[in-house]
Write an enzyme that holds these catalytic residues in place. Structure first.
Site, PDB file in Angstrom:
ATOM      1  N   TYR A  27       3.662  12.240  -1.566  1.00  0.00           N
ATOM      2  CA  TYR A  27       3.271  10.724  -1.529  1.00  0.00           C
ATOM      3  C   TYR A  27       2.846  10.341  -3.305  1.00  0.00           C
ATOM      4  O   TYR A  27       2.432  10.939  -3.691  1.00  0.00           O
ATOM      5  CB  TYR A  27       2.384  10.160  -0.131  1.00  0.00           C
ATOM      6  CG  TYR A  27       1.178  10.552  -0.293  1.00  0.00           C
ATOM      7  CD1 TYR A  27       0.392   9.619  -0.457  1.00  0.00           C
ATOM      8  CD2 TYR A  27       0.280  12.026   0.010  1.00  0.00           C
ATOM      9  CE1 TYR A  27      -1.297  10.176  -1.441  1.00  0.00           C
ATOM     10  CE2 TYR A  27      -0.621  12.502  -0.233  1.00  0.00           C
ATOM     11  CZ  TYR A  27      -1.518  11.504  -0.628  1.00  0.00           C
ATOM     12  OH  TYR A  27      -2.730  11.306  -0.931  1.00  0.00           O
ATOM     13  N   PHE A  37      -3.618   4.551  -6.660  1.00  0.00           N
ATOM     14  CA  PHE A  37      -4.785   4.380  -6.667  1.00  0.00           C
ATOM     15  C   PHE A  37      -4.890   6.441  -5.674  1.00  0.00           C
ATOM     16  O   PHE A  37      -5.626   6.890  -5.966  1.00  0.00           O
ATOM     17  CB  PHE A  37      -4.900   3.722  -5.219  1.00  0.00           C
ATOM     18  CG  PHE A  37      -4.571   4.077  -4.015  1.00  0.00           C
ATOM     19  CD1 PHE A  37      -4.615   5.175  -3.308  1.00  0.00           C
ATOM     20  CD2 PHE A  37      -3.624   2.917  -3.591  1.00  0.00           C
ATOM     21  CE1 PHE A  37      -3.681   4.720  -1.400  1.00  0.00           C
ATOM     22  CE2 PHE A  37      -2.875   2.949  -1.830  1.00  0.00           C
ATOM     23  CZ  PHE A  37      -3.112   3.595  -1.615  1.00  0.00           C
ATOM     24  N   ASP A  38      -3.421   7.320  -5.280  1.00  0.00           N
ATOM     25  CA  ASP A  38      -3.564   8.472  -5.142  1.00  0.00           C
ATOM     26  C   ASP A  38      -2.034   8.833  -5.004  1.00  0.00           C
ATOM     27  O   ASP A  38      -1.832   8.758  -4.990  1.00  0.00           O
ATOM     28  CB  ASP A  38      -3.887   8.541  -3.938  1.00  0.00           C
ATOM     29  CG  ASP A  38      -4.376   9.678  -3.034  1.00  0.00           C
ATOM     30  OD1 ASP A  38      -4.795  10.685  -4.385  1.00  0.00           O
ATOM     31  OD2 ASP A  38      -4.701   9.903  -1.481  1.00  0.00           O
ATOM     32  N   ILE A  57      -3.948   6.852   8.220  1.00  0.00           N
ATOM     33  CA  ILE A  57      -3.894   5.588   8.649  1.00  0.00           C
ATOM     34  C   ILE A  57      -2.879   5.090   9.840  1.00  0.00           C
ATOM     35  O   ILE A  57      -1.467   5.875   9.816  1.00  0.00           O
ATOM     36  CB  ILE A  57      -3.579   4.716   7.657  1.00  0.00           C
ATOM     37  CG1 ILE A  57      -2.812   5.009   6.542  1.00  0.00           C
ATOM     38  CG2 ILE A  57      -4.971   4.949   6.461  1.00  0.00           C
ATOM     39  CD1 ILE A  57      -2.405   4.350   5.452  1.00  0.00           C
ATOM     40  N   TYR A  83      -6.075   0.214   5.803  1.00  0.00           N
ATOM     41  CA  TYR A  83      -7.896   0.185   5.502  1.00  0.00           C
ATOM     42  C   TYR A  83      -8.630  -0.984   5.965  1.00  0.00           C
ATOM     43  O   TYR A  83     -10.232  -1.023   6.150  1.00  0.00           O
ATOM     44  CB  TYR A  83      -8.137   0.698   4.704  1.00  0.00           C
ATOM     45  CG  TYR A  83      -7.694   2.694   4.544  1.00  0.00           C
ATOM     46  CD1 TYR A  83      -8.710   2.897   4.748  1.00  0.00           C
ATOM     47  CD2 TYR A  83      -6.713   2.440   3.548  1.00  0.00           C
ATOM     48  CE1 TYR A  83      -8.516   4.475   4.482  1.00  0.00           C
ATOM     49  CE2 TYR A  83      -6.172   3.779   3.164  1.00  0.00           C
ATOM     50  CZ  TYR A  83      -7.009   4.868   3.517  1.00  0.00           C
ATOM     51  OH  TYR A  83      -6.372   5.898   3.659  1.00  0.00           O
ATOM     52  N   PHE A 100       3.912   2.718  -0.171  1.00  0.00           N
ATOM     53  CA  PHE A 100       3.757   4.572  -0.253  1.00  0.00           C
ATOM     54  C   PHE A 100       4.590   5.041  -0.176  1.00  0.00           C
ATOM     55  O   PHE A 100       5.869   4.388   0.281  1.00  0.00           O
ATOM     56  CB  PHE A 100       2.807   4.676   1.054  1.00  0.00           C
ATOM     57  CG  PHE A 100       1.016   5.355   1.533  1.00  0.00           C
ATOM     58  CD1 PHE A 100       0.863   5.348   0.937  1.00  0.00           C
ATOM     59  CD2 PHE A 100       1.093   4.348   1.534  1.00  0.00           C
ATOM     60  CE1 PHE A 100      -0.234   5.741   0.694  1.00  0.00           C
ATOM     61  CE2 PHE A 100      -0.184   3.614   1.924  1.00  0.00           C
ATOM     62  CZ  PHE A 100      -1.082   4.521   1.063  1.00  0.00           C
TER      63      PHE A 100
END
Length: 108
Positions: A27, A37-38, A57, A83, A100
């Site tokens: 991902y 961010f990731d 999540i 979040y 994502f």
């Protein structure tokens, strides 16, 4: 909104994850403005989680469950399925819609 799933490339259309199975995914996570961010792809290490155990999540729980093995999809997840009002300090701001790019590699 919850989670919106848009197929980037199709999977086998037959093998969908079930509760209790481990999903192995690659991902990339981004904010709505495209800021990454990731990414498991950057680490070159797939991410694993067990479906139905709240390890991820809610948007992932519901979004990945709709994917078949081999599928790559864009998951757009509203804050209440991500979040929320808290965000993830220093990484994800409060009330953030997340995007994502997820590929379901296999089930274990």
């Amino acid at each position: 909104m919850g989670v919106q799933v848009e197929t980037i490339s199709p999977g086998d259309g037959r093998t969908f994850p079930k509760r209790g199975q481990t999903c192995v995914v690659h991902y990339t996570g981004m904010l709505e403005d495209g800021k990454k961010f990731d990414s498991s792809r950057d680490r070159n290490k797939p991410f694993k989680f067990m479906l139905g155990k709240q390890e991820v999540i809610r948007g992932w729980e519901e979004g990945v469950a709709q994917m078949s093995v081999g599928q790559r999809a864009k998951l757009t997840i509203s804050p209440d399925y991500a979040y929320g009002a808290t965000g993830h300090p220093g990484i994800i701001p409060p009330h953030a819609t997340l995007v994502f790019d997820v590929e379901l590699l296999k089930l274990e």
